[in-house]
Design an enzyme around this catalytic site. Structure first.
Site, PDB file in Angstrom:
ATOM      1  N   CYS A 120      14.674 -11.671   4.925  1.00  0.00           N
ATOM      2  CA  CYS A 120      14.441 -12.736   3.790  1.00  0.00           C
ATOM      3  C   CYS A 120      15.603 -13.187   3.370  1.00  0.00           C
ATOM      4  O   CYS A 120      15.187 -14.267   2.389  1.00  0.00           O
ATOM      5  CB  CYS A 120      13.431 -11.974   2.764  1.00  0.00           C
ATOM      6  SG  CYS A 120      14.000 -10.318   2.579  1.00  0.00           S
ATOM      7  N   SER A 128      12.567  -1.009 -11.654  1.00  0.00           N
ATOM      8  CA  SER A 128      13.523  -0.892 -10.336  1.00  0.00           C
ATOM      9  C   SER A 128      14.667  -1.338 -10.611  1.00  0.00           C
ATOM     10  O   SER A 128      15.843  -1.078  -9.903  1.00  0.00           O
ATOM     11  CB  SER A 128      12.973  -1.603  -9.240  1.00  0.00           C
ATOM     12  OG  SER A 128      12.602  -2.901  -9.483  1.00  0.00           O
ATOM     13  N   CYS A 134      12.710  -1.954   6.182  1.00  0.00           N
ATOM     14  CA  CYS A 134      12.959  -2.820   5.036  1.00  0.00           C
ATOM     15  C   CYS A 134      13.681  -2.372   4.136  1.00  0.00           C
ATOM     16  O   CYS A 134      13.553  -1.527   3.305  1.00  0.00           O
ATOM     17  CB  CYS A 134      11.514  -3.152   4.553  1.00  0.00           C
ATOM     18  SG  CYS A 134      11.230  -3.951   3.190  1.00  0.00           S
ATOM     19  N   CYS A 136      16.169  -4.225   8.126  1.00  0.00           N
ATOM     20  CA  CYS A 136      15.535  -5.890   8.072  1.00  0.00           C
ATOM     21  C   CYS A 136      16.155  -6.424   7.077  1.00  0.00           C
ATOM     22  O   CYS A 136      16.099  -5.954   5.807  1.00  0.00           O
ATOM     23  CB  CYS A 136      13.960  -5.852   8.062  1.00  0.00           C
ATOM     24  SG  CYS A 136      13.488  -7.382   8.193  1.00  0.00           S
ATOM     25  N   CYS A 148       0.633  -1.170  -0.132  1.00  0.00           N
ATOM     26  CA  CYS A 148      -0.072  -0.267   0.257  1.00  0.00           C
ATOM     27  C   CYS A 148       0.791   1.258   0.009  1.00  0.00           C
ATOM     28  O   CYS A 148       2.188   1.371   0.329  1.00  0.00           O
ATOM     29  CB  CYS A 148      -0.835   0.271   1.107  1.00  0.00           C
ATOM     30  SG  CYS A 148      -2.150  -1.163   1.477  1.00  0.00           S
ATOM     31  N   ASP A 208      18.290  -7.012 -12.466  1.00  0.00           N
ATOM     32  CA  ASP A 208      17.079  -6.940 -11.991  1.00  0.00           C
ATOM     33  C   ASP A 208      17.312  -6.770 -10.501  1.00  0.00           C
ATOM     34  O   ASP A 208      18.506  -6.884  -9.884  1.00  0.00           O
ATOM     35  CB  ASP A 208      16.327  -8.305 -12.114  1.00  0.00           C
ATOM     36  CG  ASP A 208      14.851  -8.053 -11.898  1.00  0.00           C
ATOM     37  OD1 ASP A 208      14.479  -7.141 -11.486  1.00  0.00           O
ATOM     38  OD2 ASP A 208      14.020  -8.641 -12.303  1.00  0.00           O
ATOM     39  N   ASP A 209      16.402  -6.173  -9.628  1.00  0.00           N
ATOM     40  CA  ASP A 209      16.444  -5.818  -8.253  1.00  0.00           C
ATOM     41  C   ASP A 209      16.606  -7.153  -7.519  1.00  0.00           C
ATOM     42  O   ASP A 209      17.068  -7.162  -6.428  1.00  0.00           O
ATOM     43  CB  ASP A 209      15.327  -5.087  -7.780  1.00  0.00           C
ATOM     44  CG  ASP A 209      14.086  -5.780  -8.280  1.00  0.00           C
ATOM     45  OD1 ASP A 209      13.590  -6.641  -7.641  1.00  0.00           O
ATOM     46  OD2 ASP A 209      13.553  -5.297  -9.360  1.00  0.00           O
TER      47      ASP A 209
HETATM   48  S1  SF4 Z   1      11.737  -9.730   5.260  1.00  0.00           S
HETATM   49 FE1  SF4 Z   1      12.575  -8.975   3.888  1.00  0.00          FE
HETATM   50  S2  SF4 Z   1      10.737  -7.961   2.723  1.00  0.00           S
HETATM   51 FE2  SF4 Z   1      10.255  -8.421   4.834  1.00  0.00          FE
HETATM   52  S3  SF4 Z   1      10.422  -6.432   5.783  1.00  0.00           S
HETATM   53 FE3  SF4 Z   1      12.357  -7.640   5.890  1.00  0.00          FE
HETATM   54  S4  SF4 Z   1      13.801  -6.939   4.482  1.00  0.00           S
HETATM   55 FE4  SF4 Z   1      11.424  -6.299   3.984  1.00  0.00          FE
END
Ligand code: SF4
Length: 462
Positions: free
Chosen positions: A451, A300, A251, A448, A11, A362-363
């Site tokens: 992932c 991107s 993020c 963060c 969003c 690519d990103d």
């Molecule tokens: S886990 Fe990855 S996509 Fe999710 S908030 Fe953290 S950095 Fe962003």
């Protein structure tokens, strides 16, 4: 800007107060500049004593056609563009959500994902409460009403902040509340998603990214810090803290992928970051590599490909044109449709590609579907070789904070070597930016990167 990669974010929010003019058109302009954050639906709530809503499925220009906006008018208002990660794309989930309580209207828009919403919903349902939507945003609104139990015009910033802190402390959210003659905005204490405030000649505004303020006469621009918010009234505005921020966790994908290149979020210019990542990618993984042309996966990948080309001296070209005139299909529920989607979205320029050794930038690589289709298109156009490069490290974990990353098993990089990934997507080689190099750009423990990590090393988890 549109993104056609495989990660989707949920969003964009925009709202504020505009004393001299109807705010609806300002909100629409802001949402148009945040369109890259969500293309499923768009909505505006605005008014003075009573709040009126226009919301529909589709892109901003379609969902918020000027003929529809004629019916809403006011000096306060909030708006939203949506991509659903929690709750489906049914009409009831389109934001803003509005309720009337004790004769007064309250509207809410939300960017993020609150993990506690499911449990709170179940608790409410056990006592017979009903929900009109499946979104976590309605749970937040209902929780606020139950906790505060008084006319919305009497809610204080501190009370709302306390309720959010006590009930949604693990959540990722930027929330805008439109109460009688007031706007309140809150950013969660980890700060996963960005939130910007602008004092302008035209009024006071708050938005997911500062690009949304472009076109306004901005006098002061402030990034709302994690655990802070802003209250906007006719008398002025106040930026205030509502919780303790112990573990900031911004993020990295906001910088790498989601945000507009023109935006400045988390104290960094997005385009500058992407160019830098492209340069580091070349210097780290391809120092002795040569090719004929560097091609970005739009949009991107653009800044990253420019950076890679600058560092390598390999010529940069747009080898793939994005078809901007196509209506975006809202949901791509299966592989066949996703494949078709990619083929409709990109048009290759044969003259740039034919007989060339191509580096495709690519990103990130998520499922690998987009990359596989693009590589196949490039090879059909006569590319001699296609070498895939990603400015993100391998994505090997899912996200609980509002980003639609599929299950681990669907991730192309999960438990696979570079060679296996190359085979799967049909590339001659695949390379990723190593995590320690990404951490040179995103320094410190305020980012963060969960992932990119397996469960065994989730040390970044708050
Ligand atoms: S886990 Fe990855 S996509 Fe999710 S908030 Fe953290 S950095 Fe962003």
């Amino acid at each position: 800007m549109f993104n056609f990669s495989e990660i989707n974010e949920e969003c964009g929010v925009f709202g504020g107060w505009c004393p001299q003019k109807n705010i609806a058109q300002y909100i629409k302009c802001g949402l148009l500049k945040l369109q890259h954050r969500g293309q499923e639906s768009a909505g505006i709530s605005c008014g003075n004593e009573f709040q009126k809503i226009v919301k529909n499925k589709g892109l901003v220009n379609l969902a918020l056609e000027n003929s529809l906006l004629k019916n809403i008018e006011g000096n306060f208002g909030i708006g939203h563009v949506r991509y659903s990660t929690f709750g489906d794309d049914r009409k009831e989930n389109i934001q803003p959500l509005k309720v009337t309580y004790t004769g007064e209207d309250v509207s809410l828009v939300h960017n993020g994902n609150v993990a506690q919403a499911k449990k709170i919903r179940e608790k409410f349902e056990r006592i017979g409460e009903v929900f009109l939507s499946s979104s976590d945003s309605e749970v937040i609104l209902k929780r606020l009403i139950f906790s505060l139990k008084k006319k919305p015009s009497l809610w204080t910033f501190e009370e709302v902040g306390k309720c959010l802190k006590e009930n949604f402390s693990d959540g990722a959210y930027c929330i805008l509340l439109y109460l009688p003659n007031r706007i309140m905005a809150f950013r969660d204490n980890f700060g996963y998603r960005p939130l910007m405030f602008a004092k302008c000649e035209e009024g006071y505004f708050v938005a997911s990214e500062d690009v949304a303020f472009y076109g306004l006469n901005v006098e002061e621009l402030t990034e709302i810090k994690p655990a802070y918010g802003v209250e906007i009234t006719k008398e002025g505005y106040e930026i205030k803290q509502f919780a303790q921020s112990k573990n900031v966790c911004q993020c990295v994908f906001e910088q790498i992928y989601f945000a507009s290149p023109a935006s400045n979020i988390f104290s960094k210019n997005v385009y500058g970051t992407r160019v830098k990542l492209g340069k580091i990618l070349f210097e780290t993984v391809d120092k002795d590599f040569s090719a004929d042309v560097v091609i970005p996966v739009m949009d991107s990948g653009l800044g990253c490909a420019i950076g890679y080309s600058q560092a390598s001296n390999i010529p940069f070209h747009l080898g793939l044109i994005r078809n901007s005139w196509m209506e975006r299909s809202f949901i791509q529920p299966n592989q066949e449709k996703r494949t078709l989607n990619v083929r409709q979205k990109f048009i290759p320029i044969k003259q740039v590609i034919e007989n060339k050794k191509v580096v495709l930038i690519d990103d990130s690589l998520v499922r690998g579907t987009t990359s596989r289709e693009i590589i196949s298109m490039l090879k059909c156009c006569g590319a001699k070789e296609v070498h895939m490069r990603s400015v993100s490290p391998k994505i090997i974990n899912t996200c609980s904070w509002g980003v639609d990353i599929p299950t681990r098993e669907e991730l192309v990089s999960y438990k696979k070597t570079d060679k296996e990934i190359a085979q799967q997507i049909g590339a001659d080689s695949v390379k990723f930016l190593p995590l320690e190099k990404l951490s040179e750009v995103f320094r410190g423990d305020v980012w963060c990167k969960k992932c990119f990590k397996g469960v065994e090393d989730e040390v970044f988890l708050p």
